[in-house]
Design a protein around this motif. Structure first.
Motif, mmCIF file in Angstrom:
data_model
loop_
_atom_site.group_PDB
_atom_site.id
_atom_site.type_symbol
_atom_site.label_atom_id
_atom_site.label_comp_id
_atom_site.label_asym_id
_atom_site.label_seq_id
_atom_site.Cartn_x
_atom_site.Cartn_y
_atom_site.Cartn_z
ATOM 1 N N GLU A 197 0.838 -1.192 0.000
ATOM 2 C CA GLU A 197 0.000 0.000 0.000
ATOM 3 C C GLU A 197 0.881 1.253 0.000
ATOM 4 N N ALA A 198 0.336 2.316 -0.549
ATOM 5 C CA ALA A 198 1.108 3.542 -0.755
ATOM 6 C C ALA A 198 1.684 4.088 0.543
ATOM 7 N N HIS A 199 0.920 4.023 1.635
ATOM 8 C CA HIS A 199 1.402 4.618 2.882
ATOM 9 C C HIS A 199 2.602 3.853 3.437
ATOM 10 N N LYS A 200 2.651 2.536 3.187
ATOM 11 C CA LYS A 200 3.803 1.744 3.641
ATOM 12 C C LYS A 200 5.052 2.127 2.849
ATOM 13 N N VAL A 201 4.877 2.334 1.546
ATOM 14 C CA VAL A 201 6.004 2.753 0.710
ATOM 15 C C VAL A 201 6.521 4.107 1.179
ATOM 16 N N ASN A 202 5.602 5.026 1.479
ATOM 17 C CA ASN A 202 5.997 6.363 1.912
ATOM 18 C C ASN A 202 6.731 6.340 3.246
ATOM 19 N N VAL A 203 6.336 5.452 4.150
ATOM 20 C CA VAL A 203 7.009 5.330 5.445
ATOM 21 C C VAL A 203 8.474 4.940 5.244
ATOM 22 N N VAL A 204 8.698 3.948 4.373
ATOM 23 C CA VAL A 204 10.060 3.493 4.108
ATOM 24 C C VAL A 204 10.871 4.591 3.424
ATOM 25 N N LYS A 205 10.282 5.282 2.436
ATOM 26 C CA LYS A 205 10.996 6.330 1.718
ATOM 27 C C LYS A 205 11.368 7.483 2.654
ATOM 28 N N LYS A 206 10.485 7.811 3.577
ATOM 29 C CA LYS A 206 10.786 8.875 4.538
ATOM 30 C C LYS A 206 11.926 8.470 5.458
ATOM 31 N N ALA A 207 11.926 7.201 5.860
ATOM 32 C CA ALA A 207 12.994 6.703 6.736
ATOM 33 C C ALA A 207 14.337 6.756 6.010
#
Length: 320
Positions: A206-216
């Motif tokens: 899901e998009a929000h999981k991808v965004n969490v990793v990219k932010k990290a």
């Protein structure tokens, strides 16, 4: 079409017609030479050759100009097939080059499973004459035989003028020549690699999981670069020229990349590609393998390729 054929007529007329008696030389149409897919194929083959021969300190820049004397093909044959041909390393005269090419192509054709050399799309004369079409056919065949998992741009075709030279003059016909097809996409190997690639799996989430990793990862990058006074705001774009990527690798791995080794302010695609290629080579030298990343993809702002490199660095250094 007639104008293009006329240009090809002039090119053949400039050559000794006697040398083409009984043959049907093919010339790539000028419009096809500008085809982006053909350009990508040439880049992919140059990158493959240079990666394969990196330990030999051989660097190819032009497929037409750098393969005609047999030196590069000699080293590729040795590296890929383990075949040692007893020929001089540097053939300086035309006669020596043709002799060397003959021995090398004989061995290559045998390893490629080609029994009838008359049916090949290349020969000693064509390669030595720097014929781009013949050189491309040979290199694609070598990739298929020796490194079939390599993804080449697929469905690459060019328009060629076929010239038939006889005593009465020159007759021509236009046809399409296939350089690569679907089998060169490496689909089976690609699917298997994607199943094992954590970034490919992440991007299916899901998009929000991808965004969490990219932010990290972005936070990790900026923390690593803070001592240099640099900050990354857009991961997808700011690594395309290779400069920040090289500085980040040096910072994380604890070494300095001399400024003379890369372009600090790259102004064109070639300089950017040099930087990114150097960065991936350095990662490889440190033992960090990044699967299925082509430096051209990073230069072309391919977000997935960039993320794979940064994810690999993140996973190696995040706890340090």
């Amino acid at each position: 079409m007639e104008a293009a054929a006329f240009e090809c007529h002039k090119e053949v007329d400039a050559v000794d017609i006697e040398s083409f008696q009984g043959e049907k030389p093919k010339l790539i149409q000028p419009t096809s030479l500008k085809d982006p897919q053909l350009h990508k194929l040439k880049e992919a083959l140059v990158y493959w050759i240079n990666s394969t021969l990196k330990s030999e300190r051989i660097v190819v820049q032009s497929l037409e100009e750098d393969l005609y004397d047999g030196l590069v093909l000699h080293h590729l044959l040795s590296k890929l097939a383990g075949v040692q041909v007893s020929v001089e390393e540097m053939a300086l005269t035309s006669v020596a080059q043709i002799h060397k090419l003959g021995l090398i192509l004989e061995q290559l054709d045998e390893r490629l499973g080609l029994q009838d050399s008359s049916r090949n799309k290349w020969n000693v004369k064509l390669i030595h004459n720097k014929d781009l079409l013949a050189t491309l056919h040979l290199l694609v065949a070598m990739v298929r035989a020796f490194q079939p998992e390599l993804d080449l741009p697929h469905n690459v075709t060019v328009e060629v003028v076929v010239m038939e030279v006889n005593r009465s003059g020159i007759e021509s016909d236009v046809m399409m020549e296939v350089l690569t097809d679907e089998r060169d996409a490496g689909s089976d190997a690609q699917r298997g690699t994607e199943r094992d690639d954590p970034v490919e799996q992440l991007l299916k989430s899901e998009a929000h999981k991808v965004n969490v990793v990219k932010k990290a990862i972005l936070r990790f990058v900026n923390q690593s670069m803070s001592s240099m006074g640099l900050e990354v705001a857009d991961m997808d774009k700011q690594f395309a020229d290779g400069v920040i990527l090289l500085l980040l690798i040096g910072q994380l791995e604890g070494f300095f990349v001399p400024l003379s080794h890369f372009n600090l302010t790259p102004v064109n695609h070639s300089e950017m590609l040099h930087n990114v290629t150097l960065a991936l080579d350095l990662l490889s030298d440190t033992g960090l393998r990044v699967p299925r990343v082509d430096p051209r993809d990073i230069v072309s702002l391919d977000a997935t390729a960039t993320l794979k490199v940064l994810y690999a660095l993140f996973m190696k250094h995040k706890g340090k």
